[in-house]
Design an enzyme around this catalytic site. Structure first.
Site, short mmCIF file in Angstrom:
data_model
loop_
_atom_site.label_atom_id
_atom_site.label_comp_id
_atom_site.label_asym_id
_atom_site.label_seq_id
_atom_site.Cartn_x
_atom_site.Cartn_y
_atom_site.Cartn_z
N SER A 1 -9.94 -0.50 7.06
CA SER A 1 -9.37 -0.43 5.72
C SER A 1 -8.63 -1.65 5.21
O SER A 1 -8.25 -1.69 4.04
CB SER A 1 -8.45 0.78 5.61
OG SER A 1 -9.21 1.93 5.48
N LYS B 1 0.87 -1.18 0.00
CA LYS B 1 0.00 0.00 0.00
C LYS B 1 0.91 1.23 0.00
O LYS B 1 1.94 1.24 0.68
CB LYS B 1 -0.88 -0.04 1.25
CG LYS B 1 -1.88 1.10 1.36
CD LYS B 1 -2.78 0.95 2.59
CE LYS B 1 -3.84 2.03 2.66
NZ LYS B 1 -4.72 1.87 3.84
N SER C 1 -9.64 1.89 2.83
CA SER C 1 -8.77 2.66 1.97
C SER C 1 -7.74 1.81 1.23
O SER C 1 -7.15 2.28 0.28
CB SER C 1 -8.03 3.72 2.80
OG SER C 1 -7.22 3.09 3.78
N1 GLN Z 1 -13.20 4.24 6.19
C1 GLN Z 1 -12.64 4.69 7.43
C2 GLN Z 1 -12.24 6.13 7.28
O1 GLN Z 1 -12.49 6.69 6.28
C3 GLN Z 1 -11.49 3.84 7.83
C4 GLN Z 1 -10.27 4.09 7.02
C5 GLN Z 1 -9.10 3.28 7.45
O2 GLN Z 1 -9.23 2.25 8.11
N2 GLN Z 1 -7.92 3.75 7.07
O3 GLN Z 1 -11.67 6.71 8.14
#
Ligand code: GLN
Length: 494
Positions: A184, A85, A160
């Site tokens: 995410s 990532k 994400s």
């Molecule tokens: N979807 C959640 C957010 O937007 C979690 C994102 C994540 O785990 N990085 O914060």
């Protein structure tokens, strides 16, 4: 080869059935063919990747001199390609975090996780697309454009870590890394039909992992199976003095319990997760999975997580608060985007940040600054921290009655592009089942458990603190019995 497990790849490499260069080329060619459609990778560097594969081959020639599968086990990841990532700093490769702010940033050092995998001899294929600064659930906030879900190109892959998820699901890489602040790793794993694991907070070092919400962020593996995730976690986990929240614990072999039978296992089913709000197709798949576990000799008990309805609101105070502080370092001075024209220093800060950050990141910075401000701190931030404690206490009580908790990973399968983009609250609710786990610092996994209208459904497994080996055992036994995790999206070719 694209369907092979890491263990099979390792054996094939050790037995000289294939070289790392050949294996890596196979995946690089698939990336070349499919990435223009899928947009899973932000940065690729074929020459650099092949150089790493040649180095792995030289190593393999030494350790695999006997040419046996056993030699492969001594270095179980050597020569196998991997994608990171783009939140993990990689020396020599740019690290963008999905943002215009870091579009040209090249880190002078490797993240701990990156270092661990390169020491294990894994070959970096490229850097995966992601929501900007890991803020999102659909990969639509990336400066580098959305990632497509290989199961349906009109749907999001989740976020994400959506680039990592699509890359593994489309078999552009055998495995990838992700990070999970509120879901995410698990949510995109669910939406793309993968196995993904978020470790207990502190098990994987955050050094060189660009910070979003430091008290919640945790890196973890995304792969086809629990068996693969265990091998990857063996390489990722471990104490690192450079991260003050990294835990000093004896090394564990996360594969050690994979083969344990599940007879006598006590599964907790949180009443709040099965109440309402879940799609019928998701519910059917999750309930069928629970029935499989009963066949394996597990028993189920209803448990309560009475404060779980507060997890999304508490998260959207705590995570933005930490983000607003973490992201203050991007000021156009030391690194990142700097506005070309400005009047004075303040104007440079303001313009650089206004130009470098996207809309969702700005929204989080504004919320975070607000909840931390004098006068609102007690009402929002402090209260959210108290709720966080209550949520952790709920889980501690539940784990007195069960060994693991099962439930859905997401309320629905992958949704269409744009479906939730205009309504942040709808988007935030995609993580309704995953966020509490981060607030409590617990380990969680998602494994494929069926389909809803042709799209993958994820089963969430939550373990007690440091229960990674137990969760992997629970996941692996199910994967021995089912083949959901082996399904591959059609229409991409093989
Ligand atoms: N979807 C959640 C957010 O937007 C979690 C994102 C994540 O785990 N990085 O914060």
């Amino acid at each position: 080869m694209i369907e092979a497990s890491l263990k099979q790849l390792s054996a094939a490499l050790a037995q000289k059935k294939i070289s790392s260069v050949e294996l890596t080329t196979l995946f690089l060619d698939r990336i070349e063919q499919y990435n223009p459609t899928l947009n899973a990778f932000i940065t690729l560097d074929r020459e650099r990747t092949l150089a790493a594969a040649r180095a792995a081959d030289a190593q393999l020639a030494k350790v695999g001199a006997g040419g046996t599968a056993a030699a492969g086990q001594a270095a179980p990841l050597l020569g196998i390609p991997l994608a990171h990532k783009d939140i993990f700093c990689t020396a020599g490769w740019r690290t963008t975090c999905g943002s215009k702010m870091l579009a040209n940033f090249v880190s002078p050092y490797d993240a701990h996780v990156v270092e661990r995998f390169s020491n294990a001899g894994m070959v970096l294929l490229g850097k995966c697309n992601m929501d900007e600064f890991a803020m999102g659930s659909s990969n639509e906030t990336s400066h580098f454009g959305p990632v497509k879900n290989p199961w349906d190109l009109t749907c999001v892959p989740g976020g994400s870590s959506g680039g990592s998820a699509t890359a593994v699901a489309a078999r552009l890489t055998p495995a990838a890394t992700g990070t999970d602040t509120g879901g995410s790793i698990r949510q995109p794993a669910a939406l793309c039909g993968l196995t993904g694991l978020k470790p207990t907070y502190g098990v994987v070092s955050r050094y060189g992992m660009i910070a979003f919400a430091s008290s919640l962020d945790q890196g973890g593996p995304m792969a086809k199976s629990a068996e693969d995730c265990a091998l990857l976690l063996n390489a990722m986990a471990g104490f690192d003095p450079r991260d003050s929240t990294s835990l000093e614990r004896p090394a564990e072999d996360y594969s050690r319990d994979l083969e344990k039978p599940l007879a006598g296992l006590k599964i907790g089913l949180p009443r709040e997760f099965f109440a309402e709000g879940m799609d019928a197709g998701v519910r059917a798949a999750v309930e069928a999975a629970v029935a499989e576990y009963r066949k394996l000799g597990a028993t189920t008990v209803e448990v309560g997580l009475p404060n779980s309805n507060l997890s999304v609101p508490a998260y959207y105070v705590i995570a933005p608060a930490e983000a607003s502080s973490n992201l203050s370092r991007f000021d156009g001075v030391r690194y990142g985007h700097r506005a070309p024209d400005y009047a004075d220093l303040n104007d440079m800060y303001a313009k650089s940040r206004a130009q470098g950050f996207g809309a969702e990141v700005k929204r989080r910075i504004l919320i975070g600054t607000y909840v931390l401000s004098h006068g609102y701190y007690d009402a929002y931030y402090l209260k959210a921290q108290k709720i966080r404690r209550l949520i952790a206490a709920d889980f501690a009580a539940a784990f007195k009655e069960c060994d693991v908790i099962l439930g859905p990973t997401t309320p629905s399968p992958a949704f269409k592009f744009g479906a939730k983009a205009a309504d942040p609250v709808q988007m935030y609710l995609s993580d309704i089942y995953t966020i509490a786990v981060n607030l409590a610092g617990l380990p969680g996994m998602s494994i494929p458990c069926g389909f809803d209208n042709g799209l993958p459904v994820g089963l969430q497994i939550v373990g007690p603190w440091f229960g990674e080996a137990k969760m992997l055992n629970v996941a692996h036994q199910y994967q021995l019995l089912t083949d959901w995790h082996r399904r591959m999206p059609s229409g991409l070719g093989t």
